[in-house]
Design an enzyme around this catalytic site. Structure first.
Site, PDB file in Angstrom:
ATOM      1  N   LYS A  73       1.094  -1.223  -0.068  1.00  0.00           N
ATOM      2  CA  LYS A  73      -0.176  -0.013  -0.024  1.00  0.00           C
ATOM      3  C   LYS A  73       0.755   1.271   0.008  1.00  0.00           C
ATOM      4  O   LYS A  73       0.439   2.191  -0.497  1.00  0.00           O
ATOM      5  CB  LYS A  73      -0.951  -0.114   1.184  1.00  0.00           C
ATOM      6  CG  LYS A  73      -1.969  -1.096   1.108  1.00  0.00           C
ATOM      7  CD  LYS A  73      -2.833  -1.026   2.195  1.00  0.00           C
ATOM      8  CE  LYS A  73      -4.342  -2.204   2.171  1.00  0.00           C
ATOM      9  NZ  LYS A  73      -5.150  -1.922   2.950  1.00  0.00           N
ATOM     10  N   ASP A 110     -10.405   2.035   1.384  1.00  0.00           N
ATOM     11  CA  ASP A 110     -10.353   1.949   3.011  1.00  0.00           C
ATOM     12  C   ASP A 110     -11.077   2.955   3.910  1.00  0.00           C
ATOM     13  O   ASP A 110     -12.077   2.600   4.879  1.00  0.00           O
ATOM     14  CB  ASP A 110      -9.149   1.392   3.614  1.00  0.00           C
ATOM     15  CG  ASP A 110      -8.505  -0.036   2.950  1.00  0.00           C
ATOM     16  OD1 ASP A 110      -9.421  -0.863   2.766  1.00  0.00           O
ATOM     17  OD2 ASP A 110      -7.351  -0.318   3.053  1.00  0.00           O
TER      18      ASP A 110
END
Length: 282
Positions: A73, A110
């Site tokens: 990420k 997210d």
């Protein structure tokens, strides 16, 4: 024949990922017959080569997007042409949209996924909140709480270094963060909203400390489920939001960004995820 479009989830380890189940269910419900979604074991060292291969391989031009899990990420950011403000706020990208002209656009679903999962359960505003843990998911939780928590967020962590990191994230995200030692984590359970971002088993010992009238627990794990803490919380009558809720809500946003179609079929994706988890050995 429908035009071919490809997407995939990358990470290491990746065999456990439910993302293919969720995205394929969305493609089926949306009638996207030319779309496929796979998983690839890719670590930080292999990521640059994998992305370069998308540009020059036999399938160049068919790739629409990538989902990223740990440990990619942050590693992906230098390899992108642009990242969204949301992704930049926590220095984490979990979604890459690959445009027809070859650009790589990074985003983070997210953060809005956490907010959407809480909203679905009626949690839009709380006066205070607690976060268990201090990893990458905890920083995303703080970013989501910036729009939900009107007061202080207390983060329960295991080290002074982690405490400093969480306070720094709070300053960057505009959230009032107080840190406390993990040894006192039982007191976190009295908060109206508790977000557990710890690995499997790490919060099990807190199950015996769930109060008589708990608020809302957001436990980001989905396997094994329920966690000991989530089970105890439900037994006391508290509301529980699970990791599958987060996974589905963030995947909904990924599908919409990658395909340009929407709304993505939340209910169908959740059913597919539940069915896949039910088949896994306990």
């Amino acid at each position: 024949m429908a035009a071919a479009h490809r997407a995939a989830v990358l990470g290491s380890p990746i065999a456990h990922s439910l993302s293919p189940v969720l995205h394929r269910a969305a493609y089926q419900a949306l009638g996207l017959t030319g779309w496929s979604y796979d998983r690839f074991e890719v670590d930080e060292d292999a990521l640059p080569g994998f992305l370069a291969g998308l540009d020059g391989g036999a399938d160049a031009g068919t790739w629409a997007g990538l989902s990223l899990t740990m440990p990619l990420k942050r590693a992906v950011i230098p390899l992108l042409d642009e990242i969204s403000d949301t992704a930049a706020s926590v220095e984490a990208v979990n979604t890459v949209v690959l445009t027809p002209d070859g650009r790589r656009l990074g985003d983070n679903t997210d953060i809005p996924g956490i907010a959407a999962a809480l909203h679905e359960r009626g949690v839009d505003k709380v006066e205070r909140a607690a976060v268990l843990g201090a990893g990458a998911t905890a920083s995303s939780a703080l970013a989501a709480l910036a729009g939900i928590c009107t007061g202080e967020v207390t983060a329960y962590v295991r080290s002074a270094a982690r405490a400093a990191e969480m306070r720094e994230w709070g300053e960057r995200l505009g959230v009032r963060v107080r840190t406390a030692d993990w040894a006192d984590a039982a007191e976190a359970l009295t908060a109206p909203l508790v977000v557990a971002t710890t690995p499997a088993g790490a919060a099990d010992a807190l199950a015996d400390a769930v109060p008589e009238r708990p608020g809302t627990l957001f436990d980001v794990l989905y396997e094994p489920w329920p966690t000991a803490l989530a089970a105890a919380w439900s037994a006391r009558g508290g509301a529980v939001v699970g990791g599958l809720d987060l996974l589905v809500h963030q995947a909904v946003l990924q599908v919409e960004r990658m395909t340009g179609r929407g709304p993505a079929p939340l209910a169908a994706m959740r059913r597919a995820g539940e069915a896949a988890l039910a088949l896994r050995p306990t």
